[in-house]
Scaffold this active site. Structure first.
Site, mmCIF file in Angstrom:
data_model
loop_
_atom_site.group_PDB
_atom_site.id
_atom_site.type_symbol
_atom_site.label_atom_id
_atom_site.label_comp_id
_atom_site.label_asym_id
_atom_site.label_seq_id
_atom_site.Cartn_x
_atom_site.Cartn_y
_atom_site.Cartn_z
ATOM 1 N N PHE A 98 0.845 -1.200 0.000
ATOM 2 C CA PHE A 98 0.000 0.000 0.000
ATOM 3 C C PHE A 98 0.881 1.252 0.000
ATOM 4 C CE2 PHE A 98 -2.877 -2.690 3.011
ATOM 5 C CZ PHE A 98 -3.110 -3.605 2.007
ATOM 6 N N HIS A 99 1.973 1.210 -0.797
ATOM 7 C CA HIS A 99 2.915 2.327 -0.877
ATOM 8 C C HIS A 99 2.937 2.887 -2.301
ATOM 9 C CE1 HIS A 99 5.232 0.334 2.699
ATOM 10 N NE2 HIS A 99 4.136 0.973 3.086
ATOM 11 N N GLU A 100 1.774 3.215 -2.834
ATOM 12 C CA GLU A 100 1.659 3.739 -4.193
ATOM 13 C C GLU A 100 2.472 5.034 -4.319
ATOM 14 O OE1 GLU A 100 -2.339 1.864 -2.916
ATOM 15 O OE2 GLU A 100 -0.839 3.220 -2.057
#
Length: 575
Positions: free
Chosen positions: A514-516
């Site tokens: 979840f590190h876009e």
């Protein structure tokens, strides 16, 4: 009379009271009485009453009296936007409008560290997914992004990972701006941190606004995991963000943003205090439609709230901090982006900027390697308390692997049923934090409500699959080590898979951290969207301050490095 309750019940009760005060459901006097009865110290309750009560009153007034123009408009209140808006309001007399598409962060699901998974796919998540891809066996990986005050800092796992020294030196090289190098970024970290762990005056700051601590009273499996890492040759450090992240890597207990059993999102340290001031307005439920431009100059924004469109002028600058999916979406909806693609979807081209939406990156977190507990232990802190950074190839200059030991079962939608993963399990999630694969974000139409298409690019490069397979083997070796034997009744998955079977397991296990990031990268080449000062090329009075500007995703969880981007933006604007 003081009410007797266990610590978890007490924390939940106090969170509910804070939310009621912010939303005006109870007054300050009732809040004080009920908070003290619920176990809060009088001085603490008084501080909460003043801070949250004043902020609520001021913001309700400001929202009803929305002005036609502000000096600065900041789009997004996450790890970049909260920093920029909070510092502008606190350190200048400029008027600041903060537009947040989501709602309040004063909710149990946000404030209680162990409840973070309940935010995923809730109304506090934009609900994005990547398109199905053959490189992950046709699966569509979810891409959670915070749609709430605080953005990702309100729904993530609260890990404070600064990034590796080489990350920032690379950013400086790409931009030609030494302000981004490690030496200068380190001074920002020291300025903003209030570090609670082992003293390190050359690397850690004390007395800054951001409470950061190593995990306290961890589940016994976390220090055992570190011993397991040591048994395979990975050195153990007292601090995951000190010396360890200047060299070859190592293992450590996690740094977290948890204080008194509650999440500390970024607004709690940058926004809540200044929301009492009349020069800042935080507007929730405000969904961006487009930037307003006169030629190549941004003049304001148009957004929707409660079904009504509003156009507000920005006298000095608009700062986009909407995240690595929504920031390029807003730019392209406004006619700023790859000209051929904009014409294809019916958007009038204002400025051809080919890098917008390109270079998409995210860390891989695989689900994973799982063991059944010998004796079940309750999770502590955020249930992810120990990690390591290491290299899949010794020739690399920076660690490319970051697994996390997770105190609950963690399996994909494929492997959960296939391996009958029991609830009484713990995991080591293999992680890849220097991916070579790249994706992109594109529009499907000119209407702001038209969905975006996200090609995550996950595991498209063979080197990424090779590194992930290596990481799975390493995690299995650690999980089956003598140090963890007392905690493991049996290995649930994957077992001793080899060759193509292990590659197939990796593709079905792959998820994201979840590190876009990286879709509006800073740099000097033809695909760069912003320069080293975070100004958008070819467009006046427009800046970007979020993870989309990273030219290469930072090594480790991205909240801390995004705060650095916000701090740099504020330094530039304030001068």
């Amino acid at each position: 009379m003081k009410i007797d309750m266990n610590p978890l019940e007490q924390g939940d009760r106090l969170m509910t009271l804070q939310s009621a005060l912010v939303h005006g459901r109870i007054g300050r006097r009732d809040f004080l009485r009920m908070a003290v009865a619920g176990g809060a110290a009088l001085a603490t309750a008084q501080a909460w009453a003043e801070e949250l009560g004043d902020a609520a009153i001021t913001q309700r007034y400001n929202a009803r009296k929305l002005a036609g123009a502000y000096d600065y408009i900041v789009v997004g209140s996450g790890s970049g936007g909260a920093v920029v808006a909070g510092r502008l309001a606190a350190e200048t007399s400029a008027s600041v409008l903060v537009l947040e598409a989501g709602g309040t962060d004063q909710l149990d699901a946000v404030l209680n560290p162990l409840m973070w998974p309940t935010n995923i796919r809730s109304e506090r998540d934009w609900g994005y997914s990547a398109t199905p891809s053959a490189s992950v066996n046709g699966r569509s990986l979810i891409l959670p992004m915070g749609k709430v005050i605080g953005g990702g800092s309100s729904i993530n796992v609260m890990i404070w990972a600064r990034g590796h020294k080489n990350d920032f030196d690379f950013w400086a090289s790409e931009t030609g701006d030494d302000a981004w190098n490690y030496r200068n970024v380190l001074e920002i970290y020291k300025r903003i941190e209030d570090w609670q762990g082992v003293q390190d005056t050359s690397r850690r700051g004390v007395g800054g606004r951001l409470f950061v601590t190593d995990v306290r009273d961890p589940n016994p499996i976390a220090p055992a995991f570190l011993q397991g890492c040591q048994s395979v040759g990975i050195p153990v450090f007292a601090d995951m963000n000190g010396e360890m992240m200047e060299g070859q890597g190592g293992a450590a207990l996690a740094n977290v943003r948890i204080k008194d059993g509650m999440r500390r999102n970024l607004p709690s340290d940058y926004l809540w205090e200044v929301l009492k001031k009349p020069n800042i307005t935080l507007l929730t439920g405000a969904v961006m439609h487009r930037l307003e431009l006169s030629g190549s100059t941004v003049t304001g924004v148009t957004f929707e709230k409660d079904g009504e469109l509003h156009t507000v002028q920005a006298n000095r600058r608009v700062v986009l901090s909407a995240g690595a999916i929504n920031t390029p979406k807003i730019l392209m909806q406004s006619g700023i982006g790859p000209a051929a693609h904009l014409k294809e979807v019916g958007v009038k081209v204002v400025h051809d900027l080919p890098g917008v939406g390109q270079n998409f990156q995210d860390h891989i977190l695989a689900a994973g390697c799982v063991w059944e507990y010998e004796t079940v232990l309750p999770p502590k802190n955020s249930a992810a308390e120990a990690t390591f950074f290491w290299k899949s190839d010794s020739s690399l200059d920076t660690p490319d692997l970051q697994p996390f030991q997770i105190e609950v079962p963690y399996a994909s939608e494929v492997h959960g049923p296939a391996f009958s993963v029991p609830n009484n399990s713990w995991s080591i999630a293999p992680g890849l934090v220097r991916p070579k694969s790249r994706g992109q974000v594109r529009l499907t139409g000119a209407d702001p409500s038209a969905p975006v298409v996200i090609d995550g690019g996950f595991l498209k490069e063979e080197a990424d699959l090779k590194a992930l397979v290596h990481c799975i083997d390493l995690c299995r070796e650690i999980g089956n080590s003598e140090a963890l034997r007392d905690f493991a009744k049996r290995e649930v998955m994957p077992g001793p898979l080899k060759g193509d079977a292990l590659k197939d397991f990796a593709r079905n296990a792959a998820g994201t951290y979840f590190h876009e990031s990286c879709t509006c990268k800073m740099g000097r080449d033809s695909m760069s969207v912003v320069d080293g000062s975070l100004s958008v090329y070819g467009i006046d009075r427009l800046s970007i301050a979020d993870a989309s500007v990273m030219p290469r995703v930072s090594t480790g969880n991205t909240m801390a490095s995004t705060v650095i981007i916000g701090e740099r933006m504020a330094d530039i604007l304030i001068g």
